[in-house]
Design a protein around this motif. Structure first.
Motif, PDB file in Angstrom:
ATOM      1  N   GLU A   8      25.838  38.692  38.984  1.00  8.32           N
ATOM      2  CA  GLU A   8      26.967  39.067  38.142  1.00  8.32           C
ATOM      3  C   GLU A   8      27.919  40.003  38.863  1.00  8.32           C
ATOM      4  N   LEU A   9      27.382  40.835  39.765  1.00 10.11           N
ATOM      5  CA  LEU A   9      28.210  41.853  40.387  1.00 10.11           C
ATOM      6  C   LEU A   9      27.681  42.202  41.768  1.00 10.11           C
ATOM      7  N   ILE A  10      28.585  42.258  42.738  1.00  7.46           N
ATOM      8  CA  ILE A  10      28.299  42.781  44.074  1.00  7.46           C
ATOM      9  C   ILE A  10      29.372  43.821  44.347  1.00  7.46           C
ATOM     10  N   LEU A  55      32.811  41.933  43.884  1.00  8.84           N
ATOM     11  CA  LEU A  55      32.751  40.527  43.505  1.00  8.84           C
ATOM     12  C   LEU A  55      32.101  40.476  42.134  1.00  8.84           C
ATOM     13  N   ARG A  56      32.781  39.888  41.172  1.00  5.12           N
ATOM     14  CA  ARG A  56      32.262  39.754  39.808  1.00  5.12           C
ATOM     15  C   ARG A  56      32.245  38.275  39.476  1.00  5.12           C
ATOM     16  N   SER A  57      31.128  37.792  38.914  1.00  2.00           N
ATOM     17  CA  SER A  57      31.029  36.365  38.606  1.00  2.00           C
ATOM     18  C   SER A  57      30.639  36.141  37.153  1.00  2.00           C
ATOM     19  N   PHE A 106      34.394  33.243  39.809  1.00  2.00           N
ATOM     20  CA  PHE A 106      34.209  34.563  40.397  1.00  2.00           C
ATOM     21  C   PHE A 106      35.493  35.073  41.013  1.00  2.00           C
ATOM     22  N   VAL A 107      35.594  36.403  41.014  1.00  2.00           N
ATOM     23  CA  VAL A 107      36.764  37.073  41.555  1.00  2.00           C
ATOM     24  C   VAL A 107      36.312  38.109  42.573  1.00  2.00           C
ATOM     25  N   LEU A 126      36.927  43.458  35.118  1.00  2.00           N
ATOM     26  CA  LEU A 126      36.837  42.131  35.736  1.00  2.00           C
ATOM     27  C   LEU A 126      36.003  41.180  34.888  1.00  2.00           C
ATOM     28  N   ALA A 127      34.947  41.680  34.267  1.00  2.00           N
ATOM     29  CA  ALA A 127      34.111  40.829  33.417  1.00  2.00           C
ATOM     30  C   ALA A 127      34.924  40.279  32.246  1.00  2.00           C
ATOM     31  N   GLU A 128      35.734  41.131  31.645  1.00  2.00           N
ATOM     32  CA  GLU A 128      36.574  40.691  30.530  1.00  2.00           C
ATOM     33  C   GLU A 128      37.595  39.655  31.002  1.00  2.00           C
ATOM     34  N   PHE A 129      38.131  39.861  32.205  1.00  2.00           N
ATOM     35  CA  PHE A 129      39.073  38.898  32.773  1.00  2.00           C
ATOM     36  C   PHE A 129      38.424  37.526  32.917  1.00  2.00           C
TER      37      PHE A 129
END
Length: 105
Positions: free
Chosen positions: A63-65, A72-74, A84-85, A94-97
């Protein structure tokens, strides 16, 4: 989101469906984006196999790096499509995005 660097959509087989770069950094070659997407997909598959905890859908996913240089959020959907972004460490929500992008598709 001023700190967003790139956005990827990867299908359940690991193929890059969509990519968009928002960074002023020098662009990568198109093949490099394919490699990034398939590498992340492979990492997701390995994490799912070794994860001691699974989400509601039975999937253990990255989910997150976070590093000092980027985040990096997926978001892994029930249909196995991955969003992922990559962003600056200063980026927020970022999670909400990713959830809003998923809702819009």
């Amino acid at each position: 989101m001023p700190y967003l660097k790139s956005f990827f959509v990867v299908n359940k087989a690991g193929g890059l469906i969509f990519h968009r770069s928002f960074s002023s950094d020098p662009p990568l070659r198109p093949n490099d984006y394919l490699h990034l997407a398939s590498t992340f997909h492979g990492m997701q598959l390995m994490v799912n196999e070794v994860s001691p905890t699974k989400g509601i859908d039975g999937v253990g996913a990255i989910e997150l790096i976070e590093t000092s240089d980027f985040v990096l959020r997926s978001f892994y959907t029930a249909t196995k499509v991955q969003f992922f972004v990559t962003a600056s460490p200063k980026a927020e929500r970022l999670a909400e995005f990713l959830v809003s992008v998923r809702a819009a598709t």
